[in-house]
Design a protein around this motif. Structure first.
Motif, PDB file in Angstrom:
ATOM      1  N   MET A 164       0.824  -1.208   0.000  1.00 41.20           N
ATOM      2  CA  MET A 164       0.000   0.000   0.000  1.00 41.20           C
ATOM      3  C   MET A 164       0.861   1.263   0.000  1.00 41.20           C
ATOM      4  O   MET A 164       0.541   2.242  -0.676  1.00 41.20           O
TER       5      MET A 164
ATOM      6  N   GLU B 231      -8.468   9.476  -1.239  1.00 38.76           N
ATOM      7  CA  GLU B 231      -8.299   8.020  -1.226  1.00 38.76           C
ATOM      8  C   GLU B 231      -6.880   7.638  -0.820  1.00 38.76           C
ATOM      9  O   GLU B 231      -6.667   6.734   0.000  1.00 38.76           O
ATOM     10  N   ALA B 232      -5.880   8.336  -1.383  1.00 36.90           N
ATOM     11  CA  ALA B 232      -4.493   8.004  -1.075  1.00 36.90           C
ATOM     12  C   ALA B 232      -4.181   8.261   0.395  1.00 36.90           C
ATOM     13  O   ALA B 232      -3.482   7.473   1.039  1.00 36.90           O
ATOM     14  N   ARG B 233      -4.689   9.363   0.937  1.00 38.84           N
ATOM     15  CA  ARG B 233      -4.491   9.656   2.361  1.00 38.84           C
ATOM     16  C   ARG B 233      -5.112   8.561   3.230  1.00 38.84           C
ATOM     17  O   ARG B 233      -4.508   8.108   4.217  1.00 38.84           O
TER      18      ARG B 233
ATOM     19  N   ARG C  77       2.306   1.905  -3.441  1.00 41.52           N
ATOM     20  CA  ARG C  77       1.299   2.338  -4.417  1.00 41.52           C
ATOM     21  C   ARG C  77       0.763   3.735  -4.116  1.00 41.52           C
ATOM     22  O   ARG C  77       0.618   4.560  -5.027  1.00 41.52           O
ATOM     23  N   PHE C  78       0.469   4.023  -2.845  1.00 42.83           N
ATOM     24  CA  PHE C  78      -0.298   5.232  -2.537  1.00 42.83           C
ATOM     25  C   PHE C  78       0.532   6.420  -2.045  1.00 42.83           C
ATOM     26  O   PHE C  78       0.077   7.559  -2.164  1.00 42.83           O
TER      27      PHE C  78
ATOM     28  N   ASN D 116      -5.414  14.230  -2.132  1.00 41.59           N
ATOM     29  CA  ASN D 116      -6.010  12.995  -2.641  1.00 41.59           C
ATOM     30  C   ASN D 116      -6.601  12.219  -1.469  1.00 41.59           C
ATOM     31  O   ASN D 116      -5.888  11.585  -0.687  1.00 41.59           O
TER      32      ASN D 116
ATOM     33  N   LYS E 137      -5.748   5.404   2.399  1.00 41.69           N
ATOM     34  CA  LYS E 137      -5.011   4.149   2.245  1.00 41.69           C
ATOM     35  C   LYS E 137      -3.693   4.195   3.021  1.00 41.69           C
ATOM     36  O   LYS E 137      -3.253   3.182   3.578  1.00 41.69           O
ATOM     37  N   MET E 138      -3.052   5.346   3.075  1.00 41.92           N
ATOM     38  CA  MET E 138      -1.826   5.468   3.858  1.00 41.92           C
ATOM     39  C   MET E 138      -2.112   5.339   5.357  1.00 41.92           C
ATOM     40  O   MET E 138      -1.294   4.788   6.116  1.00 41.92           O
TER      41      MET E 138
ATOM     42  N   GLN F 141       1.106   8.951  -4.703  1.00 43.55           N
ATOM     43  CA  GLN F 141      -0.117   9.697  -5.015  1.00 43.55           C
ATOM     44  C   GLN F 141      -0.316  10.850  -4.041  1.00 43.55           C
ATOM     45  O   GLN F 141      -0.793  11.920  -4.427  1.00 43.55           O
TER      46      GLN F 141
END
Length: 434
Positions: free
Chosen positions: A262, A278-280, A265-266, A276, A282-283, A269
């Motif tokens: 993760m 979604e990226a925040r 990938r994120f 972002n 996911k992190m 981003q």
């Protein structure tokens, strides 16, 4: 003295076996309690009692604290988070449910014993019944240290080591994350700097596990890009070291590998667009997974070298980890049994590493990590972080790194000379193998 002996003996496989034998026969009575706690790591996995995860999760906190009879809380944070309005969002929740509160805003990077003692004094004066830490690892570690002192009525330095305290925390810790990096909110470990010796003490104690964690990525949206990258790479290191640890297990590997995937990938981003959502989010999840992983398996020499660097120069922990990581991994390629393990890190992160023999694949994996951190604006050498580090300072850092508790679980044990060599490589931007 006992702690230092215990740490030293655990660093070598023959002495670990000897200690296991001594434990079974109830020899070395002064070490038996420590040994029992350490070997139980194979069977016991700790989590916060309650985890609030996801964008907007903070909205549930006030109601939950009311249900748990929190009436008088101490907020532990720093001036910056007060200015940005993050703390005000928490205060709003407390006011909504008529929970009284006090604020300690003196947390600084790499919290010290003095900071912990100041928190203890305020808590005792105001008879608070909960510690709410808001921030990253510094705030959470300071709260954990204060909880140990408040619950056991002893000096903080007495708790260095593994499960030294006798009393379960009488004051619950509520850890509210504003960074996606340290993992401190879900762990039973704290790192506190002894300002007199500049040594970063590692306190690993099941009695300082936070009761509640809030991982609300909405609170992370305003975090500066630079800090986001440092803490994000810290999360990646947690995943890597938890997976490589000699105490890893199927359980920890599952969390560690998903964490690595993760982040790889994120985090770019977030770098490209800090807003972002979604990226925040996911992190934030990646940090949670990495924290659980290393809470069970412990860490390694990347963290040991990083702790010594931060103690010497007050370098932000995530930044020190980010710069040192590839140099430690590169040096470990000299050990044949680690080559395939390092090569597989690229698979776990879904890197586009050309299919070659394991040695070349491992080298390409480390090169990809170097390029990854470079793309995120991470300095390539320690010289860029702390110019003109002297030979004397390198030796002093090496001494402290060798004493650091995290090194016990590293897949190989370094000598002091090897640690000095890694520091010198990191200063000069030199790799031995890639």
């Amino acid at each position: 003295m006992v702690y230092q002996l215990f740490t030293t003996l655990l660093k070598w496989k023959p002495s670990r076996r000897l200690l296991q034998w001594a434990k079974k026969r109830k020899l070395c009575q002064f070490l038996v309690p420590m040994l029992r706690e350490w070997y139980e790591r194979d069977f016991i996995f700790q989590y916060p009692h309650l985890s609030l995860l996801g964008y907007g999760a903070l909205e549930e906190l006030g109601y939950i604290l009311q249900k748990r009879n929190v009436n008088n809380a101490l907020i532990i944070t720093d001036v910056i988070l007060i200015k940005t309005g993050v703390v005000e969002k928490v205060i709003k929740q407390l006011k909504k449910y008529k929970i009284k509160f006090f604020i300690f805003e003196g947390v600084k990077p790499n919290p010290s014993v003095d900071v912990v003692n100041a928190i203890v004094k305020i808590s005792q004066q105001n008879k608070t019944d909960a510690l709410i830490s808001i921030g990253g690892g510094s705030a959470h570690d300071a709260a954990k240290g204060a909880s140990l002192v408040l619950s056991n009525n002893k000096s903080l330095k007495r708790f260095q080591g593994l499960n030294v305290s006798k009393n379960i925390a009488v004051i619950p810790i509520i850890a509210i994350n504003t960074t996606a990096g340290t993992g401190s909110g879900v762990t039973n470990a704290a790192v506190i700097t002894d300002e007199q010796t500049h040594f970063k003490m590692t306190l690993t104690d099941k009695n300082i596990q936070p009761h509640i964690i809030v991982d609300d990525s909405e609170l992370m949206m305003g975090l500066p890009v630079r800090s986001s990258m440092w803490t994000g790479i810290d999360t990646l290191v947690h995943g890597i070291e938890a997976d490589l640890s000699i105490y890893t297990s199927f359980f920890t590997k599952t969390y560690a590998r998903q964490c690595m995937r993760m982040v790889y990938r994120f985090l770019p981003q977030v770098f490209e667009n800090p807003n972002n959502k979604e990226a925040r989010e996911k992190m934030a999840y990646a940090e949670f997974l990495g924290g659980i992983a290393f809470n069970s398996s412990s860490l390694g020499f990347i963290h040991s070298l990083s702790h010594a660097m931060s103690g010497a120069f007050n370098t932000p922990h995530g930044l020190a980890n980010a710069v040192l990581m590839p140099y430690v991994l590169d040096y470990e390629l000299k050990y044949n049994r680690l080559i395939s393990k390092i090569a597989k890190l690229g698979d776990y992160m879904c890197m586009e590493v050309p299919s070659k023999d394991e040695l070349n694949k491992a080298k390409d994996t480390i090169r990809s990590i170097v390029n990854f951190t470079k793309h995120l604006g991470i300095p390539a050498t320690l010289n860029e972080v702390q110019p003109q580090i002297t030979s004397k300072q390198i030796k002093q850092m090496a001494n402290k790194a060798m004493k650091d508790f995290c090194g016990i679980s590293n897949p190989v044990q370094f000598s002091k000379r090897e640690v000095i060599h890694i520091y010198e490589n990191a200063i000069n931007g030199k790799f031995d193998n890639i």
